[in-house]
Design a protein around this motif. Structure first.
Motif, PDB file in Angstrom:
ATOM      1  N   ASP A 163      -3.573   9.180 -32.631  1.00 19.09           N
ATOM      2  CA  ASP A 163      -2.667   8.924 -31.504  1.00 19.09           C
ATOM      3  C   ASP A 163      -2.630   7.404 -31.331  1.00 19.09           C
ATOM      4  O   ASP A 163      -3.615   6.788 -30.944  1.00 19.09           O
ATOM      5  CB  ASP A 163      -3.196   9.605 -30.235  1.00 19.09           C
ATOM      6  N   THR A 164      -1.504   6.799 -31.581  1.00 19.14           N
ATOM      7  CA  THR A 164      -1.384   5.332 -31.568  1.00 19.14           C
ATOM      8  C   THR A 164      -1.581   4.734 -30.179  1.00 19.14           C
ATOM      9  O   THR A 164      -1.834   3.530 -30.046  1.00 19.14           O
ATOM     10  CB  THR A 164      -0.016   4.897 -32.125  1.00 19.14           C
ATOM     11  N   SER A 165      -1.508   5.541 -29.123  1.00 16.99           N
ATOM     12  CA  SER A 165      -1.681   5.000 -27.787  1.00 16.99           C
ATOM     13  C   SER A 165      -3.142   5.077 -27.316  1.00 16.99           C
ATOM     14  O   SER A 165      -3.450   4.681 -26.219  1.00 16.99           O
ATOM     15  CB  SER A 165      -0.772   5.733 -26.796  1.00 16.99           C
TER      16      SER A 165
ATOM     17  N   SER B 111      -9.702   7.033 -19.298  1.00 17.99           N
ATOM     18  CA  SER B 111      -9.815   5.918 -20.227  1.00 17.99           C
ATOM     19  C   SER B 111     -11.116   5.166 -19.958  1.00 17.99           C
ATOM     20  O   SER B 111     -11.577   5.079 -18.820  1.00 17.99           O
ATOM     21  CB  SER B 111      -8.611   5.000 -20.039  1.00 17.99           C
TER      22      SER B 111
END
Length: 159
Positions: free
Chosen positions: A154-156, A127
């Motif tokens: 990807d919502t995350s 990240s």
């Protein structure tokens, strides 16, 4: 003894005339070559039926190597190399009338451009680290390519 002269009338019917032609296509594109257009556009415009056959090229898949009686060459040629490959079609035209005169064979040479072949690649990153990946590096047959890509939603993940 010499007989009296007489006349013999000979009717000469035309035969269809096709012209050798070289065309280029991409790999995995249906050829859709209209043989009557060859006769109409660059031959003598006589309506014809056709028998055609391709010479086998071991570096191309999809060529029809058995005689075929259609007016359209509709092979889906796949170039399995990184180089341009040629498929040679021999075409025999026959006039499409009661006289059925056979024309001379003509050749349609099809240059089949290669397509890039790539490997699926899985990449892991942390990240907040910029992702830098050369898609050209995933091409296995060295063909310089342009790319369009879409990231899966990807919502995350944001960014």
């Amino acid at each position: 003894c010499q007989g009296n002269p007489f006349t013999v009338a000979v009717t000469v019917y035309p035969e269809p005339v096709g012209v050798n032609q070289t065309i280029t296509t991409c790999s995995d594109v249906i050829l859709n070559y209209d043989l009557q257009n060859n006769i109409d556009g660059i031959g003598n415009a006589l309506q014809a039926t056709f028998t055609w056959v391709a010479a086998s090229n071991p570096n191309v898949a999809g060529e029809t190597t058995t005689p075929t009686m259609t007016g359209i060459i509709n092979d889906n040629l796949t170039n399995i190399t990184a180089l341009v490959q040629t498929v040679i079609y021999t075409v025999n035209p026959v006039s499409d009338d009661a006289n059925t005169c056979t024309g001379n064979d003509f050749i349609i040479s099809v240059n089949v451009n290669p397509e890039p072949a790539g490997n699926n690649t899985a990449i892991s990153t942390c990240s907040d680290v910029a992702l830098s990946h050369s898609l050209q590096g995933d091409i296995t047959n060295s063909i310089t390519s342009n790319f369009t890509w879409i990231a899966t939603d990807d919502t995350s993940v944001v960014g």
